[in-house]
Design a protein around this motif. Structure first.
Motif, PDB file in Angstrom:
ATOM      1  N   ASN A  92       0.806  -1.238   0.000  1.00 43.88           N
ATOM      2  CA  ASN A  92       0.000   0.000   0.000  1.00 43.88           C
ATOM      3  C   ASN A  92       0.838   1.286   0.000  1.00 43.88           C
ATOM      4  O   ASN A  92       0.289   2.379   0.219  1.00 43.88           O
ATOM      5  CB  ASN A  92      -0.968   0.029   1.193  1.00 43.88           C
ATOM      6  CG  ASN A  92      -1.977  -1.097   1.135  1.00 43.88           C
ATOM      7  OD1 ASN A  92      -2.579  -1.352   0.096  1.00 43.88           O
ATOM      8  ND2 ASN A  92      -2.161  -1.788   2.257  1.00 43.88           N
ATOM      9  N   CYS A  93       2.128   1.188  -0.254  1.00 43.61           N
ATOM     10  CA  CYS A  93       2.966   2.391  -0.276  1.00 43.61           C
ATOM     11  C   CYS A  93       2.808   3.163  -1.586  1.00 43.61           C
ATOM     12  O   CYS A  93       2.486   2.601  -2.629  1.00 43.61           O
ATOM     13  CB  CYS A  93       4.439   2.016  -0.102  1.00 43.61           C
ATOM     14  SG  CYS A  93       4.912   1.571   1.583  1.00 43.61           S
ATOM     15  N   ARG A 111       2.562  -5.491  -2.635  1.00 49.23           N
ATOM     16  CA  ARG A 111       1.151  -5.650  -2.973  1.00 49.23           C
ATOM     17  C   ARG A 111       0.401  -4.322  -2.831  1.00 49.23           C
ATOM     18  O   ARG A 111       0.581  -3.580  -1.853  1.00 49.23           O
ATOM     19  CB  ARG A 111       0.491  -6.701  -2.060  1.00 49.23           C
ATOM     20  CG  ARG A 111       0.943  -8.134  -2.334  1.00 49.23           C
ATOM     21  CD  ARG A 111       0.041  -9.148  -1.639  1.00 49.23           C
ATOM     22  NE  ARG A 111       0.049  -8.984  -0.197  1.00 49.23           N
ATOM     23  CZ  ARG A 111       0.855  -9.636   0.630  1.00 49.23           C
ATOM     24  NH1 ARG A 111       1.758 -10.486   0.144  1.00 49.23           N
ATOM     25  NH2 ARG A 111       0.795  -9.444   1.934  1.00 49.23           N
ATOM     26  N   ASN A 112      -0.419  -4.041  -3.829  1.00 43.31           N
ATOM     27  CA  ASN A 112      -1.254  -2.833  -3.835  1.00 43.31           C
ATOM     28  C   ASN A 112      -0.455  -1.532  -3.795  1.00 43.31           C
ATOM     29  O   ASN A 112      -1.020  -0.461  -3.539  1.00 43.31           O
ATOM     30  CB  ASN A 112      -2.250  -2.842  -2.660  1.00 43.31           C
ATOM     31  CG  ASN A 112      -3.243  -3.977  -2.770  1.00 43.31           C
ATOM     32  OD1 ASN A 112      -3.942  -4.108  -3.766  1.00 43.31           O
ATOM     33  ND2 ASN A 112      -3.286  -4.819  -1.746  1.00 43.31           N
ATOM     34  N   SER A 131       1.545  -8.215  -6.607  1.00 45.58           N
ATOM     35  CA  SER A 131       0.147  -8.492  -6.922  1.00 45.58           C
ATOM     36  C   SER A 131      -0.726  -7.271  -6.654  1.00 45.58           C
ATOM     37  O   SER A 131      -0.575  -6.589  -5.633  1.00 45.58           O
ATOM     38  CB  SER A 131      -0.355  -9.677  -6.089  1.00 45.58           C
ATOM     39  OG  SER A 131       0.376 -10.848  -6.398  1.00 45.58           O
ATOM     40  N   SER A 132      -1.616  -6.997  -7.605  1.00 46.40           N
ATOM     41  CA  SER A 132      -2.569  -5.876  -7.519  1.00 46.40           C
ATOM     42  C   SER A 132      -1.889  -4.517  -7.458  1.00 46.40           C
ATOM     43  O   SER A 132      -2.540  -3.506  -7.157  1.00 46.40           O
ATOM     44  CB  SER A 132      -3.511  -6.051  -6.320  1.00 46.40           C
ATOM     45  OG  SER A 132      -4.242  -7.254  -6.437  1.00 46.40           O
ATOM     46  N   ALA A 133      -0.596  -4.454  -7.723  1.00 47.83           N
ATOM     47  CA  ALA A 133       0.104  -3.161  -7.733  1.00 47.83           C
ATOM     48  C   ALA A 133      -0.221  -2.403  -9.023  1.00 47.83           C
ATOM     49  O   ALA A 133      -0.537  -2.997 -10.049  1.00 47.83           O
ATOM     50  CB  ALA A 133       1.606  -3.368  -7.623  1.00 47.83           C
ATOM     51  N   ARG A 134      -0.161  -1.060  -8.965  1.00 49.05           N
ATOM     52  CA  ARG A 134      -0.281  -0.214 -10.151  1.00 49.05           C
ATOM     53  C   ARG A 134       1.125   0.168 -10.545  1.00 49.05           C
ATOM     54  O   ARG A 134       1.841   0.839  -9.791  1.00 49.05           O
ATOM     55  CB  ARG A 134      -1.112   1.029  -9.853  1.00 49.05           C
ATOM     56  CG  ARG A 134      -1.227   1.988 -11.052  1.00 49.05           C
ATOM     57  CD  ARG A 134      -1.913   1.329 -12.229  1.00 49.05           C
ATOM     58  NE  ARG A 134      -2.158   2.258 -13.331  1.00 49.05           N
ATOM     59  CZ  ARG A 134      -1.798   2.015 -14.598  1.00 49.05           C
ATOM     60  NH1 ARG A 134      -1.164   0.887 -14.896  1.00 49.05           N
ATOM     61  NH2 ARG A 134      -2.088   2.870 -15.550  1.00 49.05           N
ATOM     62  N   LYS A 148       5.590 -12.746  -7.982  1.00 47.42           N
ATOM     63  CA  LYS A 148       4.135 -12.806  -8.067  1.00 47.42           C
ATOM     64  C   LYS A 148       3.627 -11.460  -8.585  1.00 47.42           C
ATOM     65  O   LYS A 148       3.845 -10.424  -7.953  1.00 47.42           O
ATOM     66  CB  LYS A 148       3.523 -13.101  -6.695  1.00 47.42           C
ATOM     67  CG  LYS A 148       3.866 -14.467  -6.125  1.00 47.42           C
ATOM     68  CD  LYS A 148       3.220 -14.652  -4.761  1.00 47.42           C
ATOM     69  CE  LYS A 148       3.579 -16.006  -4.166  1.00 47.42           C
ATOM     70  NZ  LYS A 148       2.993 -16.177  -2.807  1.00 47.42           N
ATOM     71  N   LEU A 149       2.951 -11.507  -9.734  1.00 50.39           N
ATOM     72  CA  LEU A 149       2.407 -10.294 -10.341  1.00 50.39           C
ATOM     73  C   LEU A 149       0.928 -10.528 -10.664  1.00 50.39           C
ATOM     74  O   LEU A 149       0.423 -10.139 -11.706  1.00 50.39           O
ATOM     75  CB  LEU A 149       3.205  -9.938 -11.597  1.00 50.39           C
ATOM     76  CG  LEU A 149       4.704  -9.685 -11.370  1.00 50.39           C
ATOM     77  CD1 LEU A 149       5.539 -10.789 -11.999  1.00 50.39           C
ATOM     78  CD2 LEU A 149       5.136  -8.345 -11.926  1.00 50.39           C
ATOM     79  N   ILE A 150       0.249 -11.160  -9.737  1.00 50.95           N
ATOM     80  CA  ILE A 150      -1.135 -11.585  -9.952  1.00 50.95           C
ATOM     81  C   ILE A 150      -2.079 -10.378  -9.954  1.00 50.95           C
ATOM     82  O   ILE A 150      -2.018  -9.517  -9.080  1.00 50.95           O
ATOM     83  CB  ILE A 150      -1.551 -12.581  -8.850  1.00 50.95           C
ATOM     84  CG1 ILE A 150      -0.623 -13.816  -8.873  1.00 50.95           C
ATOM     85  CG2 ILE A 150      -3.011 -13.016  -9.026  1.00 50.95           C
ATOM     86  CD1 ILE A 150      -0.752 -14.709  -7.657  1.00 50.95           C
TER      87      ILE A 150
END
Length: 259
Positions: A92-93, A111-112, A131-134, A148-150
């Motif tokens: 979340n950073c 993640r995120n 995963s879920s990162a922009r 992991k790039l889910i």
């Protein structure tokens, strides 16, 4: 005029980041605060629950912050080149416009996270979780083996046309055995990348440049290849060949290597 001002501000930050990149490691630059490992850890330790650590425009070059918990910190524009962040928690950073050239992020949790306009050239991300990162970043020659790039959001950004089409570059990147299940990679540049044994189930590779990429033994079940460039790409032994979507609209299919 408001949008133009925002674009100018973004360009200014990018240029300032490039200035920092060229400075010797012991020096800082106006607008960037040089910090030690102890100072960074102290900031993170002081943060109250529910607060976001403010680490914007800092200079972390070469620091070893392995296993640090960044607690969703705002790291906008911070220079982290060559740093060690193995097993660190960046969930979340905000890492927009950070410089992570050659940084060690093996096993890191991203993640995120938001990584817009990030420099990750020659980065070490083996086993990292994005995963879920922009992510809109320069990942040329980066090592993402086993990462992991889910359900990641890595597709080209279409909202900044005055600045040109912004897209992720993974040219010559190592994505061997990475998991890209359900990820949006539309418009990405993946020339000469190694995707052997990768999981691309339901991934979107629309408009991607896949020339000379290696997908040997990859799982490409329901992978979208609409308007992708595939000349010279290797698709030996892929799973799900009969389920590929949009291959008929891809260019260079006759020059691609299928079994």
């Amino acid at each position: 005029m408001k949008h133009l001002s925002m674009h100018r501000g973004s360009l200014r930050n990018i240029l300032l980041s490039l200035v920092v990149l060229m400075l010797p490691a012991q020096r800082s630059v106006q607008g960037y605060e040089r910090m030690t490992r102890e100072q960074v850890l102290e900031v993170l330790a002081r943060v109250q629950e529910g607060q976001r650590p403010d680490l914007r425009n800092k200079d972390f070059r070469g620091l070893d912050l392995s296993s640090a918990d960044f607690k969703g910190a705002d790291l906008f524009g911070t220079h982290m080149g060559g740093g060690k962040f193995r097993e660190a928690n960046f969930e979340n950073c905000n890492l927009d416009l950070t410089i992570l050239r050659g940084a060690h992020l093996e096993g890191a949790n991203l993640r995120n996270a938001s990584l817009f306009g990030v420099v990750l050239v020659d980065g070490h991300l083996e086993g990292a979780d994005l995963s879920s990162a922009r992510l809109i970043a320069d990942l040329q020659r980066a090592n993402l083996e086993g990462a992991k790039l889910i359900r990641g959001r890595y597709g080209a950004d279409m909202t900044n046309q005055p600045m040109g089409k912004l897209r992720t570059s993974m040219v010559n990147a190592n994505l061997k055995k990475s998991d890209l299940t359900g990820s949006d990679l539309s418009g990405c540049d993946l020339k000469f990348s190694n995707l052997t044994g990768a999981n691309l189930t339901d991934a979107d590779l629309t408009d991607c440049d896949l020339r000379n990429a290696d997908f040997t033994d990859a799982n490409m079940t329901h992978t979208k290849l609409n308007k992708a460039m595939v000349a010279g790409a290797k698709f030996h032994g892929i799973q799900g060949k009969e389920t590929l979507i949009g291959l008929e609209s891809a260019s260079g299919v006759k020059e691609a290597l299928f079994e």
